[in-house]
Design a protein around this motif. Structure first.
Motif, PDB file in Angstrom:
ATOM      1  N   ASP A  20      14.591  42.876 -78.074  1.00  0.00           N
ATOM      2  CA  ASP A  20      14.095  44.151 -78.582  1.00  0.00           C
ATOM      3  C   ASP A  20      14.067  44.153 -80.104  1.00  0.00           C
ATOM      4  O   ASP A  20      13.038  44.460 -80.733  1.00  0.00           O
ATOM      5  N   ILE A  21      15.183  43.792 -80.714  1.00  0.00           N
ATOM      6  CA  ILE A  21      15.281  43.820 -82.175  1.00  0.00           C
ATOM      7  C   ILE A  21      14.324  42.818 -82.794  1.00  0.00           C
ATOM      8  O   ILE A  21      13.632  43.111 -83.783  1.00  0.00           O
ATOM      9  N   LEU A  22      14.253  41.624 -82.220  1.00  0.00           N
ATOM     10  CA  LEU A  22      13.384  40.587 -82.777  1.00  0.00           C
ATOM     11  C   LEU A  22      11.923  41.015 -82.758  1.00  0.00           C
ATOM     12  O   LEU A  22      11.208  40.873 -83.756  1.00  0.00           O
ATOM     13  N   THR A  23      11.455  41.542 -81.637  1.00  0.00           N
ATOM     14  CA  THR A  23      10.035  41.918 -81.547  1.00  0.00           C
ATOM     15  C   THR A  23       9.709  43.135 -82.393  1.00  0.00           C
ATOM     16  O   THR A  23       8.559  43.310 -82.809  1.00  0.00           O
ATOM     17  N   LYS A  24      10.679  43.987 -82.666  1.00  0.00           N
ATOM     18  CA  LYS A  24      10.442  45.130 -83.548  1.00  0.00           C
ATOM     19  C   LYS A  24      10.473  44.729 -85.011  1.00  0.00           C
ATOM     20  O   LYS A  24       9.715  45.259 -85.831  1.00  0.00           O
ATOM     21  N   GLU A  25      11.362  43.787 -85.339  1.00  0.00           N
ATOM     22  CA  GLU A  25      11.476  43.348 -86.728  1.00  0.00           C
ATOM     23  C   GLU A  25      10.364  42.391 -87.135  1.00  0.00           C
ATOM     24  O   GLU A  25       9.977  42.334 -88.306  1.00  0.00           O
ATOM     25  N   ARG A  63      15.276  48.620 -69.306  1.00  0.00           N
ATOM     26  CA  ARG A  63      14.009  48.502 -68.584  1.00  0.00           C
ATOM     27  C   ARG A  63      12.816  48.710 -69.519  1.00  0.00           C
ATOM     28  O   ARG A  63      11.804  48.000 -69.435  1.00  0.00           O
ATOM     29  N   ARG A  64      12.940  49.693 -70.405  1.00  0.00           N
ATOM     30  CA  ARG A  64      11.840  49.955 -71.347  1.00  0.00           C
ATOM     31  C   ARG A  64      11.575  48.740 -72.220  1.00  0.00           C
ATOM     32  O   ARG A  64      10.423  48.437 -72.559  1.00  0.00           O
ATOM     33  N   VAL A  65      12.629  48.042 -72.595  1.00  0.00           N
ATOM     34  CA  VAL A  65      12.454  46.845 -73.430  1.00  0.00           C
ATOM     35  C   VAL A  65      11.748  45.745 -72.643  1.00  0.00           C
ATOM     36  O   VAL A  65      10.744  45.183 -73.093  1.00  0.00           O
ATOM     37  N   PRO A 360      34.769  38.203 -74.918  1.00  0.00           N
ATOM     38  CA  PRO A 360      34.552  39.370 -74.061  1.00  0.00           C
ATOM     39  C   PRO A 360      35.297  40.601 -74.550  1.00  0.00           C
ATOM     40  O   PRO A 360      36.249  41.085 -73.924  1.00  0.00           O
ATOM     41  N   ILE A 361      34.871  41.127 -75.689  1.00  0.00           N
ATOM     42  CA  ILE A 361      35.495  42.322 -76.255  1.00  0.00           C
ATOM     43  C   ILE A 361      34.415  43.334 -76.595  1.00  0.00           C
ATOM     44  O   ILE A 361      33.272  42.981 -76.859  1.00  0.00           O
ATOM     45  N   GLY A 362      34.795  44.587 -76.583  1.00  0.00           N
ATOM     46  CA  GLY A 362      33.854  45.639 -76.934  1.00  0.00           C
ATOM     47  C   GLY A 362      33.066  46.134 -75.738  1.00  0.00           C
ATOM     48  O   GLY A 362      32.947  45.450 -74.720  1.00  0.00           O
ATOM     49  N   LEU A 363      32.541  47.344 -75.871  1.00  0.00           N
ATOM     50  CA  LEU A 363      31.739  47.940 -74.818  1.00  0.00           C
ATOM     51  C   LEU A 363      30.296  47.475 -74.926  1.00  0.00           C
ATOM     52  O   LEU A 363      29.896  46.806 -75.882  1.00  0.00           O
ATOM     53  N   ILE A 364      29.482  47.850 -73.941  1.00  0.00           N
ATOM     54  CA  ILE A 364      28.104  47.380 -73.875  1.00  0.00           C
ATOM     55  C   ILE A 364      27.340  47.718 -75.154  1.00  0.00           C
ATOM     56  O   ILE A 364      26.591  46.910 -75.685  1.00  0.00           O
ATOM     57  N   GLY A 365      27.552  48.928 -75.660  1.00  0.00           N
ATOM     58  CA  GLY A 365      26.820  49.348 -76.851  1.00  0.00           C
ATOM     59  C   GLY A 365      27.122  48.515 -78.080  1.00  0.00           C
ATOM     60  O   GLY A 365      26.308  48.451 -79.017  1.00  0.00           O
ATOM     61  N   HIS A 366      28.291  47.869 -78.115  1.00  0.00           N
ATOM     62  CA  HIS A 366      28.670  47.065 -79.282  1.00  0.00           C
ATOM     63  C   HIS A 366      27.794  45.830 -79.438  1.00  0.00           C
ATOM     64  O   HIS A 366      27.789  45.211 -80.503  1.00  0.00           O
ATOM     65  N   THR A 367      27.081  45.460 -78.386  1.00  0.00           N
ATOM     66  CA  THR A 367      26.270  44.245 -78.480  1.00  0.00           C
ATOM     67  C   THR A 367      25.037  44.433 -79.353  1.00  0.00           C
ATOM     68  O   THR A 367      24.416  43.453 -79.762  1.00  0.00           O
ATOM     69  N   LYS A 368      24.660  45.679 -79.660  1.00  0.00           N
ATOM     70  CA  LYS A 368      23.471  45.904 -80.491  1.00  0.00           C
ATOM     71  C   LYS A 368      23.660  45.344 -81.895  1.00  0.00           C
ATOM     72  O   LYS A 368      22.799  44.619 -82.410  1.00  0.00           O
ATOM     73  N   SER A 369      24.767  45.697 -82.541  1.00  0.00           N
ATOM     74  CA  SER A 369      24.998  45.197 -83.894  1.00  0.00           C
ATOM     75  C   SER A 369      25.168  43.690 -83.892  1.00  0.00           C
ATOM     76  O   SER A 369      24.758  42.996 -84.834  1.00  0.00           O
ATOM     77  N   THR A 374      22.467  38.272 -85.295  1.00  0.00           N
ATOM     78  CA  THR A 374      21.847  37.014 -84.875  1.00  0.00           C
ATOM     79  C   THR A 374      20.358  36.994 -85.199  1.00  0.00           C
ATOM     80  O   THR A 374      19.830  35.997 -85.709  1.00  0.00           O
ATOM     81  N   VAL A 375      19.666  38.076 -84.918  1.00  0.00           N
ATOM     82  CA  VAL A 375      18.229  38.138 -85.194  1.00  0.00           C
ATOM     83  C   VAL A 375      17.968  38.043 -86.695  1.00  0.00           C
ATOM     84  O   VAL A 375      17.022  37.365 -87.130  1.00  0.00           O
ATOM     85  N   ASN A 376      18.806  38.684 -87.504  1.00  0.00           N
ATOM     86  CA  ASN A 376      18.636  38.580 -88.956  1.00  0.00           C
ATOM     87  C   ASN A 376      18.779  37.139 -89.419  1.00  0.00           C
ATOM     88  O   ASN A 376      18.040  36.676 -90.306  1.00  0.00           O
ATOM     89  N   SER A 377      19.717  36.410 -88.828  1.00  0.00           N
ATOM     90  CA  SER A 377      19.870  34.995 -89.178  1.00  0.00           C
ATOM     91  C   SER A 377      18.625  34.207 -88.792  1.00  0.00           C
ATOM     92  O   SER A 377      18.124  33.377 -89.567  1.00  0.00           O
ATOM     93  N   LEU A 378      18.118  34.460 -87.590  1.00  0.00           N
ATOM     94  CA  LEU A 378      16.911  33.751 -87.133  1.00  0.00           C
ATOM     95  C   LEU A 378      15.739  34.023 -88.069  1.00  0.00           C
ATOM     96  O   LEU A 378      15.021  33.088 -88.480  1.00  0.00           O
ATOM     97  N   LEU A 379      15.531  35.284 -88.418  1.00  0.00           N
ATOM     98  CA  LEU A 379      14.389  35.619 -89.277  1.00  0.00           C
ATOM     99  C   LEU A 379      14.561  35.055 -90.684  1.00  0.00           C
ATOM    100  O   LEU A 379      13.578  34.660 -91.331  1.00  0.00           O
ATOM    101  N   SER A 380      15.800  34.981 -91.153  1.00  0.00           N
ATOM    102  CA  SER A 380      16.047  34.353 -92.462  1.00  0.00           C
ATOM    103  C   SER A 380      15.720  32.868 -92.430  1.00  0.00           C
ATOM    104  O   SER A 380      15.259  32.288 -93.419  1.00  0.00           O
TER     105      SER A 380
END
Length: 451
Positions: A20-25, A63-65, A360-369, A374-380
């Motif tokens: 999602d982040i990669l295709t938007k960025e 699903r929307r993604v 395996p730490i953090g809740l599902i929402g923590h995976t966004k940041s 990772t995507v910022n590294s790829l785009l760099s």
């Protein structure tokens, strides 16, 4: 801006957020999201207890993604056998691994391997209808121990204590209902090594533990210790305060005489699983807080007559073919999501996100940041990434077909999704999950298939 093709291995939240982040960025990115299962969503589908539909609401966003044109889901593909890293490098500009953590972390105490001793992750996979686990589960124990102080331990305790008929409003598969209906457990004992302020339960999940009229939650006063460090944590953490407040209410509440009980034991460290040929008990050592949030043993031991033990002491990621792996931490070595080799050097065009990256730490929402980093590294890195040898986006599908890989598509998942919903409608439920891999695939290709 050149068009880039990126492969994401793992269709759970971490991988989907990365796509999602990669295709938007980067508007010229096209992403193929692979998964070893015929269905997407990873631990949201196969790691969240069925009686927590609110958490599963995240599927709507995922699903929307996945339904976007620039993102393609390719399921039932096993990385390492059906497709290998050299194959991916031939077809993609970059690869992001987001395979999560599916195994149980070990607990090194005597007797832990006895029959009747189980990993919580295996039990979760069973009651969530994972296609790769046995269809039955031994539920003959009346007294059960759950080792751990996190949400997985709560889920396991609740699923063992609640009557099966209370699950008939959820999506559980028929074989899971039948197994739970035969469950003999009356008393489930949850053991935490530390005190109430160090418990890792989520406040809402802890409160929900008592929502069944057939279950009493009993907090035992032994070990209910709040030292100065604990009080500081309570004063500064809203979540901790809510958990401790809930625990105090349980502590003060009189049992109702419900037929099932969940016992919470604090400051009790498991030191041995007892038994000759199978589990016959659990030995714990009383611990005490030492002022910094940790505990030490007191030399006071208790033996508990339980017939089954579930360890919920954490998940562990698995080593992936062709990639380095830190077996102690259970992660792929990385620098801001860029995969590192065993000498600390960067591996070109190879990235990691989610639990395989950070543990395996953090809740599902923590995976966004996490995915954003990772995507910022790829785009760099993009200016220096080599163009893949094969640029036709359909070539990877031809490669899989040539290897007789029976891969699934997004359209097939939508048909399977509709099929599960139709099965639920017959029973007045939101859905009934299809378990067998072959049946999942068949349902995705034949909208008329029925159990």
């Amino acid at each position: 801006m050149r068009t880039i093709q990126v492969a994401v291995i793992g269709a759970g939240p971490a991988g989907i957020y990365a796509a999602d982040i990669l295709t938007k960025e980067y508007g010229h990115a096209r992403v193929d999201v692979f998964d070893r299962l015929p269905a997407p969503y990873g631990l949201v589908r196969y790691g969240v207890a069925p009686d927590h539909p609110r958490i599963k609401e995240i599927i709507k966003a995922l699903r929307r993604v996945l339904s976007r044109d620039e993102i393609r889901f390719i399921g039932n593909v096993h990385y390492g056998s059906d497709v290998a890293l050299p194959d991916l490098r031939r077809h993609y500009d970059a690869v992001i691994f987001s395979t999560g953590a599916r195994a149980d972390r070990d607990l090194d105490i005597p007797g832990i391997e006895l029959p009747g001793s189980y990993g919580a992750a295996d039990f979760v996979s069973w009651y969530d209808g994972h296609p790769d686990v046995p269809r039955s589960w031994p539920l003959t124990a009346k007294n059960v121990a759950v080792l751990g102080a996190g949400n997985v331990a709560l889920d396991v305790a609740r699923m063992l204590a609640k009557p099966a008929d209370e699950q008939l409003t959820t999506e559980i598969a028929g074989n899971v209902y039948q197994g739970l209906a035969a469950n003999a457990a009356t008393d489930v004992h949850v053991f935490a090594r530390r005190g109430p302020a160090q418990i890792k339960f989520s406040p809402m999940e802890f409160r929900e533990l008592s929502h069944s009229p057939n279950v009493d939650v009993i907090v035992h006063p032994e070990g209910f210790e709040i030292d100065e460090a604990s009080q500081r944590t309570i004063n500064t953490s809203k979540s901790t305060k809510l958990v401790v407040d809930t625990m105090m209410k349980y502590l003060e509440r009189e049992p109702t005489g419900a037929p099932h009980r969940i016992h919470i034991h604090l400051c009790q460290a498991p030191v041995a699983v007892l038994g000759e040929d199978r589990v016959e008990g659990l030995r714990t050592e009383r611990t005490e807080l030492i002022g910094d949030g940790t505990v030490r043993g007191t030399g006071e031991f208790t033996e508990w007559p339980v017939e089954a033990v579930y360890r919920a002491v954490g998940y562990l990621s698995s080593h992936l073919a062709g990639l380095p792996f830190d077996h102690h931490a259970g992660v792929i070595p990385h620098d801001a999501g860029r995969v590192l080799d065993i000498d600390g050097g960067l591996i070109d065009a190879t990235y990691v996100t989610g639990w395989i990256k950070r543990g395996p730490i953090g809740l599902i929402g923590h995976t966004k940041s996490d995915a954003a980093e990772t995507v910022n590294s790829l785009l760099s890195d993009l200016p220096g990434l080599r163009v893949p040898e094969v640029t036709d986006p359909d070539a990877i599908l031809e490669h899989l077909a040539a290897k007789d890989v029976d891969y699934t598509t997004w359209a097939e998942w939508e048909r399977l999704d509709a099929h599960e919903i139709s099965l639920g409608e017959v029973q007045g439920r939101e859905r009934v999950k299809v378990v067998a891999r072959e049946e999942m695939i068949r349902a995705g290709r034949d909208a008329l298939v029925r159990d």
